[in-house]
Design an enzyme around this catalytic site. Structure first.
Site, PDB file in Angstrom:
ATOM      1  N   HIS A  42      -9.448   0.681   4.808  1.00  0.00           N
ATOM      2  CA  HIS A  42      -8.243   0.986   5.764  1.00  0.00           C
ATOM      3  C   HIS A  42      -8.353   2.313   6.630  1.00  0.00           C
ATOM      4  O   HIS A  42      -9.375   3.233   6.505  1.00  0.00           O
ATOM      5  CB  HIS A  42      -7.413   1.618   4.953  1.00  0.00           C
ATOM      6  CG  HIS A  42      -5.652   1.589   5.090  1.00  0.00           C
ATOM      7  ND1 HIS A  42      -5.158   2.778   6.232  1.00  0.00           N
ATOM      8  CD2 HIS A  42      -4.629   0.855   5.315  1.00  0.00           C
ATOM      9  CE1 HIS A  42      -4.325   2.389   7.045  1.00  0.00           C
ATOM     10  NE2 HIS A  42      -3.871   1.021   5.611  1.00  0.00           N
ATOM     11  N   GLU A  55      -6.843   4.644   8.221  1.00  0.00           N
ATOM     12  CA  GLU A  55      -6.581   5.645   7.365  1.00  0.00           C
ATOM     13  C   GLU A  55      -7.949   6.678   6.649  1.00  0.00           C
ATOM     14  O   GLU A  55      -8.399   7.612   7.224  1.00  0.00           O
ATOM     15  CB  GLU A  55      -5.288   6.282   6.519  1.00  0.00           C
ATOM     16  CG  GLU A  55      -4.202   5.603   7.616  1.00  0.00           C
ATOM     17  CD  GLU A  55      -2.599   5.258   6.914  1.00  0.00           C
ATOM     18  OE1 GLU A  55      -2.593   5.023   5.462  1.00  0.00           O
ATOM     19  OE2 GLU A  55      -2.493   4.670   7.854  1.00  0.00           O
ATOM     20  N   GLY A  97       3.098  -1.077   4.209  1.00  0.00           N
ATOM     21  CA  GLY A  97       3.171   0.381   3.796  1.00  0.00           C
ATOM     22  C   GLY A  97       3.898   1.009   3.530  1.00  0.00           C
ATOM     23  O   GLY A  97       5.186   0.338   2.403  1.00  0.00           O
ATOM     24  N   GLY A  98       5.028   1.172   4.198  1.00  0.00           N
ATOM     25  CA  GLY A  98       6.192   1.813   4.208  1.00  0.00           C
ATOM     26  C   GLY A  98       7.571   1.290   3.517  1.00  0.00           C
ATOM     27  O   GLY A  98       7.920   0.977   2.148  1.00  0.00           O
ATOM     28  N   ASN A 112       0.449  -1.275  -0.261  1.00  0.00           N
ATOM     29  CA  ASN A 112       0.173  -0.084  -0.235  1.00  0.00           C
ATOM     30  C   ASN A 112       0.622   1.360   0.079  1.00  0.00           C
ATOM     31  O   ASN A 112       1.472   1.355   1.363  1.00  0.00           O
ATOM     32  CB  ASN A 112      -0.647  -0.493   1.158  1.00  0.00           C
ATOM     33  CG  ASN A 112      -1.633   1.401   1.198  1.00  0.00           C
ATOM     34  OD1 ASN A 112      -1.674   2.222   0.688  1.00  0.00           O
ATOM     35  ND2 ASN A 112      -2.202   1.480   2.657  1.00  0.00           N
ATOM     36  N   TRP A 113       0.881   1.707  -0.820  1.00  0.00           N
ATOM     37  CA  TRP A 113       1.452   3.119  -1.167  1.00  0.00           C
ATOM     38  C   TRP A 113       0.977   4.174  -0.946  1.00  0.00           C
ATOM     39  O   TRP A 113       1.792   5.337  -0.650  1.00  0.00           O
ATOM     40  CB  TRP A 113       2.237   3.406  -3.023  1.00  0.00           C
ATOM     41  CG  TRP A 113       2.677   2.299  -3.230  1.00  0.00           C
ATOM     42  CD1 TRP A 113       3.343   1.029  -2.754  1.00  0.00           C
ATOM     43  CD2 TRP A 113       3.341   2.911  -4.942  1.00  0.00           C
ATOM     44  NE1 TRP A 113       3.704   0.509  -4.141  1.00  0.00           N
ATOM     45  CE2 TRP A 113       3.932   1.338  -4.897  1.00  0.00           C
ATOM     46  CE3 TRP A 113       3.125   3.337  -5.530  1.00  0.00           C
ATOM     47  CZ2 TRP A 113       4.384   1.087  -6.559  1.00  0.00           C
ATOM     48  CZ3 TRP A 113       3.616   3.006  -7.128  1.00  0.00           C
ATOM     49  CH2 TRP A 113       4.618   2.117  -7.025  1.00  0.00           C
ATOM     50  N   LYS A 114      -0.264   4.596  -0.313  1.00  0.00           N
ATOM     51  CA  LYS A 114      -0.246   5.586   0.769  1.00  0.00           C
ATOM     52  C   LYS A 114      -0.500   6.632  -0.665  1.00  0.00           C
ATOM     53  O   LYS A 114      -0.289   6.518  -1.397  1.00  0.00           O
ATOM     54  CB  LYS A 114       0.195   5.714   1.950  1.00  0.00           C
ATOM     55  CG  LYS A 114      -0.142   3.958   2.879  1.00  0.00           C
ATOM     56  CD  LYS A 114       0.045   4.442   4.151  1.00  0.00           C
ATOM     57  CE  LYS A 114      -0.126   3.294   5.054  1.00  0.00           C
ATOM     58  NZ  LYS A 114      -0.170   2.995   6.354  1.00  0.00           N
ATOM     59  N   GLY A 171       2.838   2.334  10.639  1.00  0.00           N
ATOM     60  CA  GLY A 171       4.360   3.589  10.410  1.00  0.00           C
ATOM     61  C   GLY A 171       4.129   3.626  12.082  1.00  0.00           C
ATOM     62  O   GLY A 171       5.311   5.161  11.918  1.00  0.00           O
ATOM     63  N   GLU A 217      -4.885  -4.838  10.725  1.00  0.00           N
ATOM     64  CA  GLU A 217      -3.938  -4.014  10.440  1.00  0.00           C
ATOM     65  C   GLU A 217      -4.230  -3.324  12.305  1.00  0.00           C
ATOM     66  O   GLU A 217      -5.085  -2.231  12.435  1.00  0.00           O
ATOM     67  CB  GLU A 217      -3.900  -2.768   9.789  1.00  0.00           C
ATOM     68  CG  GLU A 217      -3.815  -4.043   8.415  1.00  0.00           C
ATOM     69  CD  GLU A 217      -3.123  -2.813   7.205  1.00  0.00           C
ATOM     70  OE1 GLU A 217      -2.511  -3.097   6.866  1.00  0.00           O
ATOM     71  OE2 GLU A 217      -3.763  -1.635   6.922  1.00  0.00           O
ATOM     72  N   SER A 228       3.861  -1.828  10.327  1.00  0.00           N
ATOM     73  CA  SER A 228       5.339  -2.435  10.607  1.00  0.00           C
ATOM     74  C   SER A 228       5.833  -4.018  10.049  1.00  0.00           C
ATOM     75  O   SER A 228       7.358  -3.918  10.974  1.00  0.00           O
ATOM     76  CB  SER A 228       6.031  -2.049  12.027  1.00  0.00           C
ATOM     77  OG  SER A 228       4.951  -0.858  12.332  1.00  0.00           O
TER      78      SER A 228
HETATM   79  P1  13P Z   1       3.039   0.127   7.438  1.00  0.00           P
HETATM   80  O1  13P Z   1       2.937  -1.287   6.675  1.00  0.00           O
HETATM   81  O2  13P Z   1       3.780   1.400   6.967  1.00  0.00           O
HETATM   82  O3  13P Z   1       3.233   0.236   9.171  1.00  0.00           O
HETATM   83  O4  13P Z   1       1.483   0.418   7.507  1.00  0.00           O
HETATM   84  C1  13P Z   1       0.981   0.125   7.016  1.00  0.00           C
HETATM   85  C2  13P Z   1      -0.735  -0.370   6.056  1.00  0.00           C
HETATM   86  O5  13P Z   1      -1.257   0.841   6.727  1.00  0.00           O
HETATM   87  C3  13P Z   1      -0.901  -0.710   5.137  1.00  0.00           C
HETATM   88  O6  13P Z   1      -1.734  -0.783   4.435  1.00  0.00           O
END
Ligand code: 13P
Length: 250
Positions: A99, A101, A234-235, A11-13, A176, A170, A213
């Protein structure tokens, strides 16, 4: 009992602008060519502006591309939203729904079940995200909260959707933050998600992913848990080599 193929999704956000997406795809394809395709299924959720170029660049590979969100309506006055047909037209094979977010911005409730249904009806895969906050975990509310999220999100699902559906657990406190859930915490929650999803779908077939993470260094232990069938990353997904290292740990 059926064997569940691991699914590793990036997920590149709100990252990766313009040409950076082309460079990412070129590097990913180069690594797949050089080191071989992992046994795990791979997916990417780029920002909307990169969907068309990423799906174009990865066409013919095994990697599918999805939107980070999708609206339940076919079309209409929904400024800033994106429809199933728009995603499909941009070459997407899936969509992420719920998600944390997005939930934090008020996108909650029965609309999420409708989004899952709309994506599946439109021929896309759907991945529903769920997870509790730190306050909820500390208050001992994780089980009730996650159970409620799964039941709400699956309200319109049908048993034959199972192959195109997945759930990502999650925990918000792990997203993050660099604070990853312990393998036991992740396993317990994913087992719970599977149990509740089993009210709607074949529990042995449904894929349950962990997210929060996930990195190459912690992937093998998390993915080695019996109820964790993959990762939503994510990251670490912003580097193709790290995404592939996670996939190879599955
Ligand atoms: P991180 O891997 O950056 O913690 O993000 C997780 C996430 O929200 C993937 O959708």
């Amino acid at each position: 009992m059926s064997v569940r193929r691991p699914l590793i999704a990036g997920n590149w956000k709100m990252h990766v602008v313009g040409d950076e997406a082309d460079a990412y795809c070129a590097e990913l394809l180069r690594l797949l060519d050089a080191d071989g395709v992992p046994a795990a299924e791979l997916a990417l959720f780029p920002p909307f502006t990169a969907l068309e170029r990423v799906s174009g660049a990865l066409a013919g590979s095994d990697v599918w591309v999805g939107g980070q969100n999708v609206h339940e309506a076919e079309s209409g006055a929904h400024t800033g939203d994106i429809s199933v047909a728009m995603l499909a037209g941009a070459g997407c094979g899936g969509a992420l729904v719920g998600h944390s977010e997005r939930r934090a911005l008020g996108e909650t409730g029965p609309a999420l079940a409708a989004r899952v249904r709309a994506a599946l009806d439109g021929g896309l895969r759907a991945m529903l995200a769920c997870g509790e906050s730190l306050e909820q975990r500390e208050a001992g509310e994780t089980e009730d909260w996650v159970t409620g999220q799964v039941r709400e999100g699956l309200a319109e699902i049908r048993p034959d959707d199972v192959e195109r559906f997945s759930i990502a657990y999650e925990p918000i406190w792990a997203i993050g933050t660099g604070v990853v859930a312990t393998p036991e915490q992740a396993q317990d929650a994913c087992a719970l998600v599977r149990r509740v999803a089993g009210e709607f779908l074949d529990r042995d077939q449904i894929r349950v992913l962990y997210g929060g993470s996930v990195k190459p260094e912690n992937a093998a232990e998390l993915l080695g848990q019996p109820d964790i069938d993959g990762a939503l990353v994510g990251g670490a997904s912003l580097k193709p080599a790290d995404l592939l290292a996670i996939a190879r740990a599955a």
